[in-house]
Design a protein around this motif. Sequence first.
Motif, PDB file in Angstrom:
ATOM      1  N   LEU A 151      31.399 -85.307 -28.844  1.00  0.00           N
ATOM      2  CA  LEU A 151      31.986 -86.408 -29.562  1.00  0.00           C
ATOM      3  C   LEU A 151      32.657 -85.803 -30.782  1.00  0.00           C
TER       4      LEU A 151
ATOM      5  N   VAL B 153      34.899 -86.503 -34.376  1.00  0.00           N
ATOM      6  CA  VAL B 153      35.420 -87.428 -35.376  1.00  0.00           C
ATOM      7  C   VAL B 153      36.598 -86.731 -36.032  1.00  0.00           C
TER       8      VAL B 153
ATOM      9  N   ARG C   8      37.180 -93.828 -28.498  1.00  0.00           N
ATOM     10  CA  ARG C   8      36.375 -95.043 -28.677  1.00  0.00           C
ATOM     11  C   ARG C   8      36.905 -95.715 -29.925  1.00  0.00           C
TER      12      ARG C   8
ATOM     13  N   ILE D  67      40.201 -82.059 -37.414  1.00  0.00           N
ATOM     14  CA  ILE D  67      38.825 -82.281 -36.982  1.00  0.00           C
ATOM     15  C   ILE D  67      37.867 -82.332 -38.161  1.00  0.00           C
ATOM     16  N   ALA D  68      36.977 -83.334 -38.147  1.00  0.00           N
ATOM     17  CA  ALA D  68      35.943 -83.444 -39.181  1.00  0.00           C
ATOM     18  C   ALA D  68      34.592 -83.008 -38.614  1.00  0.00           C
ATOM     19  N   ILE D  69      34.195 -83.647 -37.519  1.00  0.00           N
ATOM     20  CA  ILE D  69      32.882 -83.369 -36.934  1.00  0.00           C
ATOM     21  C   ILE D  69      33.023 -83.214 -35.422  1.00  0.00           C
ATOM     22  N   ILE D  70      32.322 -82.223 -34.854  1.00  0.00           N
ATOM     23  CA  ILE D  70      32.194 -82.182 -33.386  1.00  0.00           C
ATOM     24  C   ILE D  70      30.718 -82.043 -33.102  1.00  0.00           C
ATOM     25  N   GLY D  71      30.225 -82.773 -32.122  1.00  0.00           N
ATOM     26  CA  GLY D  71      28.819 -82.623 -31.812  1.00  0.00           C
ATOM     27  C   GLY D  71      28.555 -82.859 -30.343  1.00  0.00           C
ATOM     28  N   GLU D  72      27.435 -82.336 -29.881  1.00  0.00           N
ATOM     29  CA  GLU D  72      27.059 -82.550 -28.496  1.00  0.00           C
ATOM     30  C   GLU D  72      26.469 -83.951 -28.355  1.00  0.00           C
ATOM     31  N   ILE D  73      26.911 -84.647 -27.334  1.00  0.00           N
ATOM     32  CA  ILE D  73      26.391 -85.988 -27.087  1.00  0.00           C
ATOM     33  C   ILE D  73      25.069 -85.893 -26.343  1.00  0.00           C
ATOM     34  N   ASP D  74      24.111 -86.666 -26.799  1.00  0.00           N
ATOM     35  CA  ASP D  74      22.841 -86.805 -26.089  1.00  0.00           C
ATOM     36  C   ASP D  74      23.100 -87.863 -25.021  1.00  0.00           C
TER      37      ASP D  74
ATOM     38  N   LYS E 111      20.849 -90.950 -24.776  1.00  0.00           N
ATOM     39  CA  LYS E 111      21.053 -91.912 -25.870  1.00  0.00           C
ATOM     40  C   LYS E 111      22.361 -92.646 -25.677  1.00  0.00           C
ATOM     41  N   ASP E 112      23.387 -91.895 -25.279  1.00  0.00           N
ATOM     42  CA  ASP E 112      24.715 -92.481 -25.143  1.00  0.00           C
ATOM     43  C   ASP E 112      24.731 -93.530 -24.049  1.00  0.00           C
TER      44      ASP E 112
ATOM     45  N   SER F 295      25.009 -91.271 -30.859  1.00  0.00           N
ATOM     46  CA  SER F 295      24.542 -90.449 -29.742  1.00  0.00           C
ATOM     47  C   SER F 295      24.665 -88.946 -29.972  1.00  0.00           C
ATOM     48  N   LEU F 296      24.942 -88.530 -31.220  1.00  0.00           N
ATOM     49  CA  LEU F 296      25.037 -87.097 -31.491  1.00  0.00           C
ATOM     50  C   LEU F 296      23.658 -86.493 -31.667  1.00  0.00           C
ATOM     51  N   LYS F 297      23.401 -85.329 -31.080  1.00  0.00           N
ATOM     52  CA  LYS F 297      22.127 -84.676 -31.364  1.00  0.00           C
ATOM     53  C   LYS F 297      22.289 -83.556 -32.375  1.00  0.00           C
ATOM     54  N   ASN F 298      23.452 -82.904 -32.326  1.00  0.00           N
ATOM     55  CA  ASN F 298      23.688 -81.858 -33.307  1.00  0.00           C
ATOM     56  C   ASN F 298      25.151 -81.942 -33.690  1.00  0.00           C
ATOM     57  N   SER F 299      25.543 -81.242 -34.746  1.00  0.00           N
ATOM     58  CA  SER F 299      26.954 -81.331 -35.104  1.00  0.00           C
ATOM     59  C   SER F 299      27.459 -80.070 -35.744  1.00  0.00           C
ATOM     60  N   PHE F 300      28.740 -79.864 -35.536  1.00  0.00           N
ATOM     61  CA  PHE F 300      29.496 -78.810 -36.187  1.00  0.00           C
ATOM     62  C   PHE F 300      30.409 -79.543 -37.153  1.00  0.00           C
ATOM     63  N   ILE F 301      30.280 -79.239 -38.431  1.00  0.00           N
ATOM     64  CA  ILE F 301      31.090 -79.927 -39.439  1.00  0.00           C
ATOM     65  C   ILE F 301      32.066 -78.924 -40.028  1.00  0.00           C
ATOM     66  N   ARG F 302      33.337 -79.272 -39.967  1.00  0.00           N
ATOM     67  CA  ARG F 302      34.368 -78.365 -40.442  1.00  0.00           C
ATOM     68  C   ARG F 302      34.257 -78.220 -41.965  1.00  0.00           C
TER      69      ARG F 302
ATOM     70  N   VAL G 140      36.205 -80.379 -44.608  1.00  0.00           N
ATOM     71  CA  VAL G 140      35.964 -81.812 -44.843  1.00  0.00           C
ATOM     72  C   VAL G 140      34.687 -82.074 -45.639  1.00  0.00           C
TER      73      VAL G 140
END
Lengths: 91, 94
Positions: free
Chosen positions: A10, A12, A40, A62-69, A72-73, B56-63, B66
């Motif tokens: 996902l 942002v 979305r 890009i601000a945030i990238i994360g793995e979707i669970d 949960k999703d 639904s995020l479990k972990n994140s990479f934050i640039r 930002v």
Amino acid sequence: MDDLRNKKVLLVTTDGRVVVGILKGFDAQTNLILSKASERAFSTDSFREIPQGLHVVRGDTIAIIGEIDEEKDDAIDWPSVRADPIPAIRI
Amino acid sequence: MLFYSFFKTLVGQPVVVELKNDMLIQGTLVSVDQFLNIKLDGVRVEDERKYPHVASLKNSFIRGSVVRYVHIPATAVDTALLQDAARKESQQPK
């Protein structure tokens, strides 16, 4: 970000958009390639999932990238979610 | 490189990253890189009602570009040491 390769992620963006897709590639500038991408779009009166297909995303948006669970999703009924869009990044 | 080294000493600590869009993301610091990009595990956005988008995020990479602030536990830092290192760094001819 190596551990995110080929995972459903996902994203942002700096303008507050939320995109999900499978991370196929990336580089040091966090430019990304997403396959099966879909935006979305949240608002206080509606929710839309907009398919985008194969996308290249420029790293500086890009601000945030994360793995979707995925558990949960899948448990969330996205079409019924109402929320203000995420605000844009402001310097 | 000073702050990159500093963040490396904080790996494993719980932190709250405040982004320039006012989002607050809590998580455990997994890694940091030379751009001060931050990887967090076990993420939770502070205002879950306002930001269901990332539920639904479990972990994140934050640039790094930002990030506005990284809130860290006061006990995790030796402020005197950090101040000293920063002073020395600023005195280096560059």
